[in-house]
Design an enzyme around this catalytic site. Structure first.
Site, PDB file in Angstrom:
ATOM      1  N   ARG A  25       0.820  -1.230   0.000  1.00  0.00           N
ATOM      2  CA  ARG A  25       0.000   0.000   0.000  1.00  0.00           C
ATOM      3  C   ARG A  25       0.849   1.273   0.000  1.00  0.00           C
ATOM      4  O   ARG A  25       0.457   2.282   0.605  1.00  0.00           O
ATOM      5  CB  ARG A  25      -0.942   0.033   1.213  1.00  0.00           C
ATOM      6  CG  ARG A  25      -2.082  -0.946   1.147  1.00  0.00           C
ATOM      7  CD  ARG A  25      -3.227  -0.393   0.303  1.00  0.00           C
ATOM      8  NE  ARG A  25      -4.346  -1.310   0.313  1.00  0.00           N
ATOM      9  CZ  ARG A  25      -5.399  -1.182   1.116  1.00  0.00           C
ATOM     10  NH1 ARG A  25      -5.503  -0.152   1.935  1.00  0.00           N
ATOM     11  NH2 ARG A  25      -6.358  -2.071   1.072  1.00  0.00           N
ATOM     12  N   ARG A  29      -3.097   6.966   1.249  1.00  0.00           N
ATOM     13  CA  ARG A  29      -3.546   8.190   1.924  1.00  0.00           C
ATOM     14  C   ARG A  29      -2.557   8.820   2.887  1.00  0.00           C
ATOM     15  O   ARG A  29      -2.741   9.950   3.303  1.00  0.00           O
ATOM     16  CB  ARG A  29      -4.871   7.916   2.643  1.00  0.00           C
ATOM     17  CG  ARG A  29      -6.048   7.845   1.688  1.00  0.00           C
ATOM     18  CD  ARG A  29      -7.266   7.250   2.370  1.00  0.00           C
ATOM     19  NE  ARG A  29      -6.967   5.868   2.744  1.00  0.00           N
ATOM     20  CZ  ARG A  29      -7.834   5.052   3.317  1.00  0.00           C
ATOM     21  NH1 ARG A  29      -9.037   5.465   3.614  1.00  0.00           N
ATOM     22  NH2 ARG A  29      -7.494   3.808   3.609  1.00  0.00           N
ATOM     23  N   ARG A  38      -6.121  11.860  -5.675  1.00  0.00           N
ATOM     24  CA  ARG A  38      -7.356  11.155  -5.352  1.00  0.00           C
ATOM     25  C   ARG A  38      -8.557  12.110  -5.413  1.00  0.00           C
ATOM     26  O   ARG A  38      -9.618  11.740  -5.918  1.00  0.00           O
ATOM     27  CB  ARG A  38      -7.194  10.551  -3.951  1.00  0.00           C
ATOM     28  CG  ARG A  38      -8.404   9.932  -3.320  1.00  0.00           C
ATOM     29  CD  ARG A  38      -8.600   8.526  -3.815  1.00  0.00           C
ATOM     30  NE  ARG A  38      -9.715   7.916  -3.108  1.00  0.00           N
ATOM     31  CZ  ARG A  38     -10.986   8.214  -3.324  1.00  0.00           C
ATOM     32  NH1 ARG A  38     -11.312   9.110  -4.218  1.00  0.00           N
ATOM     33  NH2 ARG A  38     -11.940   7.623  -2.639  1.00  0.00           N
ATOM     34  N   ASP A  75      -6.818  -2.215  -7.392  1.00  0.00           N
ATOM     35  CA  ASP A  75      -7.360  -2.855  -6.198  1.00  0.00           C
ATOM     36  C   ASP A  75      -7.731  -4.291  -6.544  1.00  0.00           C
ATOM     37  O   ASP A  75      -8.029  -4.593  -7.707  1.00  0.00           O
ATOM     38  CB  ASP A  75      -8.597  -2.109  -5.680  1.00  0.00           C
ATOM     39  CG  ASP A  75      -8.916  -2.533  -4.253  1.00  0.00           C
ATOM     40  OD1 ASP A  75      -8.309  -1.987  -3.318  1.00  0.00           O
ATOM     41  OD2 ASP A  75      -9.736  -3.457  -4.081  1.00  0.00           O
ATOM     42  N   TYR A 150     -15.422 -10.743   0.054  1.00  0.00           N
ATOM     43  CA  TYR A 150     -16.067  -9.443  -0.186  1.00  0.00           C
ATOM     44  C   TYR A 150     -17.287  -9.588  -1.092  1.00  0.00           C
ATOM     45  O   TYR A 150     -18.294  -8.896  -0.919  1.00  0.00           O
ATOM     46  CB  TYR A 150     -15.065  -8.454  -0.804  1.00  0.00           C
ATOM     47  CG  TYR A 150     -13.990  -8.021   0.172  1.00  0.00           C
ATOM     48  CD1 TYR A 150     -14.234  -7.009   1.101  1.00  0.00           C
ATOM     49  CD2 TYR A 150     -12.745  -8.633   0.187  1.00  0.00           C
ATOM     50  CE1 TYR A 150     -13.260  -6.621   2.009  1.00  0.00           C
ATOM     51  CE2 TYR A 150     -11.763  -8.250   1.093  1.00  0.00           C
ATOM     52  CZ  TYR A 150     -12.026  -7.245   1.998  1.00  0.00           C
ATOM     53  OH  TYR A 150     -11.063  -6.870   2.903  1.00  0.00           O
TER      54      TYR A 150
HETATM   55  O1  CP3 Z   1      -0.008  -1.442  -2.506  1.00  0.00           O
HETATM   56  C1  CP3 Z   1      -0.285  -0.520  -3.303  1.00  0.00           C
HETATM   57  O2  CP3 Z   1       0.160   0.655  -3.183  1.00  0.00           O
HETATM   58  C2  CP3 Z   1      -1.125  -0.852  -4.519  1.00  0.00           C
HETATM   59  C3  CP3 Z   1      -2.513  -0.590  -4.417  1.00  0.00           C
HETATM   60  C4  CP3 Z   1      -3.429  -1.499  -3.608  1.00  0.00           C
HETATM   61  C5  CP3 Z   1      -4.644  -1.004  -3.082  1.00  0.00           C
HETATM   62  N1  CP3 Z   1      -5.341  -2.059  -2.560  1.00  0.00           N
HETATM   63  C6  CP3 Z   1      -5.073   0.415  -3.137  1.00  0.00           C
HETATM   64  C7  CP3 Z   1      -6.144   0.875  -2.232  1.00  0.00           C
HETATM   65  C8  CP3 Z   1      -3.388  -2.869  -3.327  1.00  0.00           C
HETATM   66  C9  CP3 Z   1      -2.281  -3.875  -3.608  1.00  0.00           C
HETATM   67  C10 CP3 Z   1      -4.602  -3.207  -2.674  1.00  0.00           C
HETATM   68  C11 CP3 Z   1      -4.947  -4.589  -2.252  1.00  0.00           C
HETATM   69  C12 CP3 Z   1      -6.174  -4.825  -1.487  1.00  0.00           C
HETATM   70  N2  CP3 Z   1      -7.380  -4.203  -1.621  1.00  0.00           N
HETATM   71  C13 CP3 Z   1      -6.316  -5.859  -0.533  1.00  0.00           C
HETATM   72  C14 CP3 Z   1      -5.257  -6.860  -0.146  1.00  0.00           C
HETATM   73  C15 CP3 Z   1      -4.258  -6.301   0.787  1.00  0.00           C
HETATM   74  C16 CP3 Z   1      -4.796  -5.953   2.141  1.00  0.00           C
HETATM   75  O3  CP3 Z   1      -4.775  -4.759   2.463  1.00  0.00           O
HETATM   76  O4  CP3 Z   1      -5.226  -6.857   2.873  1.00  0.00           O
HETATM   77  C17 CP3 Z   1      -7.633  -5.793  -0.046  1.00  0.00           C
HETATM   78  C18 CP3 Z   1      -8.237  -6.699   1.012  1.00  0.00           C
HETATM   79  C19 CP3 Z   1      -8.298  -4.751  -0.746  1.00  0.00           C
HETATM   80  C20 CP3 Z   1      -9.721  -4.316  -0.624  1.00  0.00           C
HETATM   81  C21 CP3 Z   1      -9.806  -2.930  -0.148  1.00  0.00           C
HETATM   82  N3  CP3 Z   1      -9.533  -1.821  -0.911  1.00  0.00           N
HETATM   83  C22 CP3 Z   1     -10.210  -2.486   1.129  1.00  0.00           C
HETATM   84  C23 CP3 Z   1     -10.608  -3.382   2.288  1.00  0.00           C
HETATM   85  C24 CP3 Z   1     -10.156  -1.086   1.106  1.00  0.00           C
HETATM   86  C25 CP3 Z   1     -10.606  -0.150   2.203  1.00  0.00           C
HETATM   87  C26 CP3 Z   1      -9.610  -0.020   3.271  1.00  0.00           C
HETATM   88  C27 CP3 Z   1      -8.938   1.302   3.170  1.00  0.00           C
HETATM   89  O5  CP3 Z   1      -7.716   1.346   3.411  1.00  0.00           O
HETATM   90  O6  CP3 Z   1      -9.643   2.291   2.885  1.00  0.00           O
HETATM   91  C28 CP3 Z   1      -9.684  -0.689  -0.173  1.00  0.00           C
HETATM   92  C29 CP3 Z   1      -9.462   0.696  -0.648  1.00  0.00           C
HETATM   93  C30 CP3 Z   1      -8.091   1.028  -1.132  1.00  0.00           C
HETATM   94  N4  CP3 Z   1      -7.322   0.235  -1.953  1.00  0.00           N
HETATM   95  C31 CP3 Z   1      -7.372   2.230  -0.864  1.00  0.00           C
HETATM   96  C32 CP3 Z   1      -6.163   2.141  -1.554  1.00  0.00           C
HETATM   97  C33 CP3 Z   1      -5.081   3.183  -1.641  1.00  0.00           C
HETATM   98  C34 CP3 Z   1      -7.890   3.411  -0.046  1.00  0.00           C
HETATM   99  C35 CP3 Z   1      -9.067   4.039  -0.715  1.00  0.00           C
HETATM  100  C36 CP3 Z   1      -8.946   5.510  -1.014  1.00  0.00           C
HETATM  101  O7  CP3 Z   1      -7.870   6.035  -1.334  1.00  0.00           O
HETATM  102  O8  CP3 Z   1     -10.000   6.172  -0.984  1.00  0.00           O
END
Ligand code: CP3
Length: 343
Positions: A25, A29, A38, A75, A150
């Protein structure tokens, strides 16, 4: 392939010190420049599907910290979205999906899967051109079990009770869902590699909530199938599996799935991680909250990992994604400590 992509050497089993370094990640943010892009993008999915903006945010942490690897910005939930499911991300609430039913699973199909994901492939193509030569480009997908949790619950849950219950009550539909996800995820990874990804990572964030039989059937078998399909086309591209929370099952997971590298969460004992290095590279495993806290909590955590795992194939990373409240100065301190480490 330039010899200088050191993460690829480590994935071949070489011990490189100081180890290559990136953060799960890493585009997110905690970075003001991410929050700015964003805002311009509108919705989170708009950001994932806009190659101009997705390239921009992918490169932000590379430009700021000079990490050894860059992970495609997208994502794991773009896969169900590309399969035609309703997926939204709401501010402060995480992902929201229309919960899938057994009849809907049996009818799942999409003739436009790759068309829908074309912006992601375009992002990967542009990234490989723009990234420094020595930076490894990582593509990724979610593991079928984690994506399925999910799709079934429609949102995140603490223990994935809805998906576990569904799997026991509707075994036929559930196996079909895992199969559809495995096939499409493999095809998705193959296209990412074709577009320029050097390595792919499979995120199984929820593998820690399952009993023995379910772990084998829901986590190991579908990931083994993805690995088989990707290797049939790209036998030499390293695959990292990250079965978060797999605990005592990590070794079996590598042996049965055939993944090259193992992502380890912060609860994996360093002694056990050292054992895992005998069968290949490990990636991890700093507690992300040590990075939030900084100071001695951070430097002790970094030092312990380097000391225990620095003699073997190690990719330094966090044990899970970086959290939004992490101070940038702490990331800088971590990078400095890893980069200046001596054996
Ligand atoms: O690592 C990176 O920089 C690459 C981008 C990346 C994102 N999500 C961007 C993201 C990667 C590799 C993921 C994987 C992901 N997404 C997983 C597996 C890894 C983990 O964290 O367990 C999962 C379960 C998801 C599903 C997901 N996406 C969730 C549960 C959420 C909400 C949680 C949160 O942090 O808000 C997201 C949103 C998300 N994916 C964000 C980002 C940067 C934040 C949303 C935003 O910027 O508004």
């Amino acid at each position: 392939m330039p010899k200088s992509r050191i993460m690829l050497d480590v994935l071949k089993g070489e011990a490189v010190f100081p180890p290559p370094l990136w953060m799960m990640r890493q585009a997110g943010r905690y970075l003001p420049e991410y929050r700015e892009t964003r805002r311009r993008a509108g919705s989170f999915l708009d950001l994932c599907y806009d190659p101009d903006l997705a390239v921009e945010v992918t490169l932000q942490p590379i430009e700021r910290f000079g990490f050894d690897a860059s992970i495609l910005f997208s994502d794991i939930l773009v896969v169900p979205h590309a399969l035609g499911r309703d997926v939204r991300f709401e501010e402060g609430r995480g992902p929201l999906l229309a919960p899938i039913t057994a009849p809907e699973i049996l009818a799942l199909e999409s003739k436009v899967f790759h068309v829908n994901l074309e912006p992601v492939y375009e992002t990967v193509r542009r990234l490989r051109v723009k990234l420094p030569d020595e930076t490894t480009l990582i593509g990724f997908c979610g593991a079928p079990w984690t994506v399925a949790t999910y799709m079934i619950a429609g949102h995140g849950t603490p223990d994935q009770a809805p998906a576990r219950l569904f799997a026991y009550r509707e075994p036929v539909a559930f196996q079909h869902l895992l199969k559809v996800l495995a096939d499409h995820s493999a095809a998705y990874l193959i296209r990412q590699i074709e577009a320029g990804a050097d390595v792919v990572q499979i995120f199984d964030s929820w593998s820690g909530v399952l009993d023995d039989a379910s772990f084998d059937l829901f986590c190991v078998q579908p990931v083994a199938e993805i690995v088989r399909q990707v290797r049939a086309v790209y036998p030499d591209v390293p695959i990292i599996g990250f079965p978060k929370g797999a605990g005592a099952r990590y070794q079996t997971y590598r042996r049965k799935t055939g993944v090259t590298g193992l992502g380890i969460d912060w609860t994996v004992p360093l002694e056990a991680a050292k054992e895992l290095q005998h069968s290949g590279a490990v990636q991890g495993n700093l507690d992300p909250l040590r990075l939030v806290a900084g100071g001695k909590a951070l430097s002790d955590g970094v030092e312990a990992i380097l000391k225990a795992l620095g003699d073997g194939p190690l990719i330094f990373n966090l044990g899970h994604g970086i959290t939004p409240e992490t101070p940038i100065a702490h990331v800088e301190a971590m990078v400095k400590q890893v980069r200046s480490a001596t054996r």
